[in-house]
Motif scaffolding. Structure first.
Motif, PDB file in Angstrom:
ATOM      1  N   ILE A  76      82.987 -52.369  32.957  1.00 33.06           N
ATOM      2  CA  ILE A  76      82.405 -52.578  34.274  1.00 33.06           C
ATOM      3  C   ILE A  76      82.938 -53.907  34.810  1.00 33.06           C
ATOM      4  O   ILE A  76      82.845 -54.938  34.130  1.00 33.06           O
ATOM      5  CB  ILE A  76      80.862 -52.656  34.193  1.00 33.06           C
ATOM      6  N   ILE A  77      83.479 -53.875  35.988  1.00 32.43           N
ATOM      7  CA  ILE A  77      83.998 -55.094  36.597  1.00 32.43           C
ATOM      8  C   ILE A  77      83.113 -55.439  37.793  1.00 32.43           C
ATOM      9  O   ILE A  77      82.955 -54.626  38.713  1.00 32.43           O
ATOM     10  CB  ILE A  77      85.448 -54.890  37.128  1.00 32.43           C
ATOM     11  N   SER A  78      82.506 -56.630  37.763  1.00 31.14           N
ATOM     12  CA  SER A  78      81.728 -57.076  38.933  1.00 31.14           C
ATOM     13  C   SER A  78      82.594 -58.035  39.716  1.00 31.14           C
ATOM     14  O   SER A  78      83.070 -59.042  39.178  1.00 31.14           O
ATOM     15  CB  SER A  78      80.464 -57.819  38.498  1.00 31.14           C
ATOM     16  N   MET A  79      82.754 -57.729  40.981  1.00 29.95           N
ATOM     17  CA  MET A  79      83.523 -58.625  41.845  1.00 29.95           C
ATOM     18  C   MET A  79      82.626 -59.777  42.296  1.00 29.95           C
ATOM     19  O   MET A  79      81.403 -59.649  42.335  1.00 29.95           O
ATOM     20  CB  MET A  79      84.035 -57.863  43.083  1.00 29.95           C
ATOM     21  N   ARG A  80      83.219 -60.895  42.641  1.00 23.26           N
ATOM     22  CA  ARG A  80      82.435 -62.011  43.190  1.00 23.26           C
ATOM     23  C   ARG A  80      81.786 -61.577  44.500  1.00 23.26           C
ATOM     24  O   ARG A  80      82.286 -60.686  45.186  1.00 23.26           O
ATOM     25  CB  ARG A  80      83.345 -63.210  43.475  1.00 23.26           C
ATOM     26  N   GLN A  81      80.718 -62.300  44.868  1.00 27.10           N
ATOM     27  CA  GLN A  81      79.958 -61.915  46.056  1.00 27.10           C
ATOM     28  C   GLN A  81      80.831 -61.838  47.326  1.00 27.10           C
ATOM     29  O   GLN A  81      80.675 -60.960  48.136  1.00 27.10           O
ATOM     30  CB  GLN A  81      78.826 -62.888  46.276  1.00 27.10           C
TER      31      GLN A  81
ATOM     32  N   GLU B 267      91.611 -58.803  47.416  1.00 25.11           N
ATOM     33  CA  GLU B 267      91.337 -59.051  45.988  1.00 25.11           C
ATOM     34  C   GLU B 267      90.859 -57.759  45.315  1.00 25.11           C
ATOM     35  O   GLU B 267      91.284 -57.421  44.208  1.00 25.11           O
ATOM     36  CB  GLU B 267      90.279 -60.159  45.846  1.00 25.11           C
ATOM     37  N   LEU B 268      89.987 -57.037  46.016  1.00 19.38           N
ATOM     38  CA  LEU B 268      89.455 -55.786  45.463  1.00 19.38           C
ATOM     39  C   LEU B 268      90.596 -54.779  45.240  1.00 19.38           C
ATOM     40  O   LEU B 268      90.706 -54.169  44.170  1.00 19.38           O
ATOM     41  CB  LEU B 268      88.400 -55.215  46.414  1.00 19.38           C
ATOM     42  N   ASP B 269      91.453 -54.646  46.250  1.00 21.65           N
ATOM     43  CA  ASP B 269      92.566 -53.692  46.125  1.00 21.65           C
ATOM     44  C   ASP B 269      93.484 -54.079  44.970  1.00 21.65           C
ATOM     45  O   ASP B 269      93.956 -53.222  44.224  1.00 21.65           O
ATOM     46  CB  ASP B 269      93.383 -53.657  47.432  1.00 21.65           C
ATOM     47  N   HIS B 270      93.695 -55.381  44.825  1.00 23.07           N
ATOM     48  CA  HIS B 270      94.568 -55.844  43.757  1.00 23.07           C
ATOM     49  C   HIS B 270      93.960 -55.546  42.377  1.00 23.07           C
ATOM     50  O   HIS B 270      94.662 -55.083  41.461  1.00 23.07           O
ATOM     51  CB  HIS B 270      94.837 -57.354  43.914  1.00 23.07           C
ATOM     52  N   VAL B 271      92.656 -55.776  42.247  1.00 22.40           N
ATOM     53  CA  VAL B 271      91.976 -55.501  40.970  1.00 22.40           C
ATOM     54  C   VAL B 271      92.101 -54.001  40.649  1.00 22.40           C
ATOM     55  O   VAL B 271      92.425 -53.624  39.515  1.00 22.40           O
ATOM     56  CB  VAL B 271      90.486 -55.955  41.038  1.00 22.40           C
ATOM     57  N   CYS B 272      91.878 -53.164  41.656  1.00 23.23           N
ATOM     58  CA  CYS B 272      91.971 -51.708  41.423  1.00 23.23           C
ATOM     59  C   CYS B 272      93.387 -51.325  40.975  1.00 23.23           C
ATOM     60  O   CYS B 272      93.574 -50.471  40.097  1.00 23.23           O
ATOM     61  CB  CYS B 272      91.587 -50.939  42.688  1.00 23.23           C
ATOM     62  N   GLU B 273      94.363 -51.971  41.579  1.00 29.20           N
ATOM     63  CA  GLU B 273      95.755 -51.696  41.224  1.00 29.20           C
ATOM     64  C   GLU B 273      96.032 -52.090  39.771  1.00 29.20           C
ATOM     65  O   GLU B 273      96.663 -51.341  39.015  1.00 29.20           O
ATOM     66  CB  GLU B 273      96.621 -52.536  42.155  1.00 29.20           C
ATOM     67  N   ARG B 274      95.505 -53.259  39.369  1.00 29.93           N
ATOM     68  CA  ARG B 274      95.694 -53.719  37.985  1.00 29.93           C
ATOM     69  C   ARG B 274      95.073 -52.717  37.007  1.00 29.93           C
ATOM     70  O   ARG B 274      95.646 -52.394  35.973  1.00 29.93           O
ATOM     71  CB  ARG B 274      95.034 -55.098  37.760  1.00 29.93           C
ATOM     72  N   ILE B 275      93.863 -52.238  37.369  1.00 29.30           N
ATOM     73  CA  ILE B 275      93.163 -51.289  36.483  1.00 29.30           C
ATOM     74  C   ILE B 275      94.010 -50.026  36.317  1.00 29.30           C
ATOM     75  O   ILE B 275      94.208 -49.528  35.208  1.00 29.30           O
ATOM     76  CB  ILE B 275      91.760 -50.938  37.057  1.00 29.30           C
TER      77      ILE B 275
ATOM     78  N   GLY C 155      88.956 -63.006  42.266  1.00 27.86           N
ATOM     79  CA  GLY C 155      87.914 -62.156  42.865  1.00 27.86           C
ATOM     80  C   GLY C 155      86.996 -61.526  41.839  1.00 27.86           C
ATOM     81  O   GLY C 155      85.943 -60.995  42.182  1.00 27.86           O
ATOM     82  N   VAL C 156      87.386 -61.602  40.548  1.00 30.62           N
ATOM     83  CA  VAL C 156      86.561 -60.964  39.513  1.00 30.62           C
ATOM     84  C   VAL C 156      85.529 -61.960  38.994  1.00 30.62           C
ATOM     85  O   VAL C 156      85.866 -63.087  38.643  1.00 30.62           O
ATOM     86  CB  VAL C 156      87.442 -60.467  38.339  1.00 30.62           C
ATOM     87  N   GLU C 157      84.273 -61.532  38.976  1.00 29.34           N
ATOM     88  CA  GLU C 157      83.241 -62.414  38.419  1.00 29.34           C
ATOM     89  C   GLU C 157      83.071 -62.158  36.924  1.00 29.34           C
ATOM     90  O   GLU C 157      83.025 -63.069  36.125  1.00 29.34           O
ATOM     91  CB  GLU C 157      81.915 -62.175  39.118  1.00 29.34           C
TER      92      GLU C 157
ATOM     93  N   VAL D   2      80.967 -53.288  42.576  1.00 20.23           N
ATOM     94  CA  VAL D   2      81.022 -53.124  41.128  1.00 20.23           C
ATOM     95  C   VAL D   2      81.990 -51.974  40.852  1.00 20.23           C
ATOM     96  O   VAL D   2      81.916 -50.936  41.505  1.00 20.23           O
ATOM     97  CB  VAL D   2      79.619 -52.814  40.571  1.00 20.23           C
ATOM     98  N   ILE D   3      82.880 -52.197  39.891  1.00 12.80           N
ATOM     99  CA  ILE D   3      83.878 -51.161  39.609  1.00 12.80           C
ATOM    100  C   ILE D   3      83.659 -50.606  38.204  1.00 12.80           C
ATOM    101  O   ILE D   3      83.627 -51.369  37.227  1.00 12.80           O
ATOM    102  CB  ILE D   3      85.308 -51.744  39.685  1.00 12.80           C
ATOM    103  N   GLY D   4      83.499 -49.311  38.138  1.00 13.51           N
ATOM    104  CA  GLY D   4      83.428 -48.654  36.840  1.00 13.51           C
ATOM    105  C   GLY D   4      84.836 -48.250  36.448  1.00 13.51           C
ATOM    106  O   GLY D   4      85.569 -47.692  37.260  1.00 13.51           O
TER     107      GLY D   4
END
Ligand code: PEP
Ligand code: MN
Length: 352
Positions: free
Chosen positions: A2-7, A13-21, A59-61, A38-40
């Motif tokens: 589970i990835i929680s993004m910062r507030q 940042e979100l798109d980049h995190v999804c791309e990394r996943i 961007g990742v908390e 929150v990303i599952g």
């Protein structure tokens, strides 16, 4: 994972995190809440490498490994108990919520009389089926739309929130127009098309445990609703099938604290269906209070012997009033257990 993004993480940042996943070979399942995303992360791959990489990504908390297959509903995912808002009241907070009403909506007189009586005795929600899942196709199937209209009338008269059963994904929009809480019955706990539609609908859902379902299966069904976008799920223990025949089902009372331990979702008990017997409703409601349930859902009928369904497990109006009176001292203890102890007075207080 589970990835929680910062507030205040940005869209980039979100798109980049999804791309990394996805680079790591996983699938992304994101839930956009009011405050954060929150990303599952699901799939098979190198968990450790992916976690380490994401922890270092802007961007990742937090990035945590979740072992349970039910991610979003697990206590690992969210430590604080979820509070589900239902027409102005809160389930999972500091009030033990009593939902009461007939098994089926039968007539205007029956539902009005019941609604007024249960509201006066302290219930916060009116239950009543307009769509009835009956074992026999020859039994009363419910008043359907007319039943929903009668429930609305009862709400207008009493202010009670409405809890009513939804049986098919085709009826979600219609039922959501009248219900404050959509009940998924035991027989539909694994109706996945329905669970997915309820995920998209957003109305709070009371999800009952299937009569031969394990606790994990109940949580997986709750996961369907949450993973499809609706975090407002209340779990309901309503008894399971065992070899015992004295009661209609066997009340798995331990399921209440077990579910609280495994999940952050609120848990209510249905002592009517759990036992099939009117005289067991009050004792099991006391047990629900003592064991820390968030509420109960009980069947009540003005004249149980004339009920078209479940009369034997319905309290009379007077029986309900009596139960609520006797419950008061237990409810005080319950409330104390939910209220944090006041902080000790500092001994260095200045004399006046
Ligand atoms: C009901 O609430 O009337 C009902 C049919 O319950 P369950 O789905 O738990 O059998
Ligand atoms: Mn019933």
């Amino acid at each position: 994972m589970i990835i929680s993004m910062r507030q205040h993480a940005t869209r980039e940042e979100l798109d980049h995190v999804c791309e990394r996943i996805r680079d790591f070979g996983y699938k992304v399942h994101s839930i956009e809440g009011d405050e954060r995303v929150v990303i599952g992360v699901v799939g098979v791959g190198d968990v450790t490498a992916c976690l380490e990489s994401l922890e270092a990504t802007p961007g990742v908390e937090s990035a945590v490994r979740i072992s349970a297959p039910y991610k979003f509903v697990s206590r690992e995912f969210k430590k604080e108990t979820s509070v589900i808002r239902l027409d102005g009241m809160a389930i999972g907070a500091d009030e033990f919520i009593v939902m009461a009403g007939p098994c089926s909506v039968e007539s205007e007189r029956q539902i009005m009389e019941t609604a007024e009586a249960v509201a006066e005795a302290g219930a916060r929600a009116l239950r009543g089926g307009a769509f009835k899942p009956r074992t026999s196709p020859y039994d009363f199937q419910g008043l359907e739309l007319e039943g929903l209209r009668l429930l609305r009338k009862a709400k207008e008269r009493t202010g009670l929130a409405i809890v009513t059963e939804i049986m098919s994904d085709r009826d979600v929009d219609m039922v959501a127009e009248y219900a404050d809480c959509m009940q998924v019955g035991a027989r539909n706990m694994q109706n996945f098309a329905l669970l997915k539609s309820l995920g998209a609908c957003g109305r709070p859902v009371l999800l009952k445990r299937g009569m031969s379902s394990t606790i994990k299966e109940l949580l997986m069904s709750a996961e369907y609703i949450v993973a499809h976008g609706n975090p407002n799920v209340i779990l309901c223990e309503r008894g399971i099938r065992t070899f015992e025949t004295v009661t209609r089902n066997t009340c798995d009372i331990a399921a209440v604290p077990v579910l609280h331990e495994m999940s952050h979702l609120p848990v209510v008990l249905d002592p009517s269906h759990a036992t099939g017997k009117r005289n067991l409703i009050a004792p099991l409601t006391r047990a629900a209070v003592a064991i820390g349930a968030d509420g109960v859902i009980v069947e009540v009928h003005p004249c149980p012997e004339k009920a078209v369904s479940d009369g034997a497990q319905s309290l009379t109006l007077e029986g309900f009033r009596g139960m609520m009176r006797e419950l008061a001292p237990y409810l005080r203890l319950w409330k104390e257990s939910r209220t944090p102890a006041p902080a000790a007075v500092a001994s260095s207080a200045q004399p006046v």
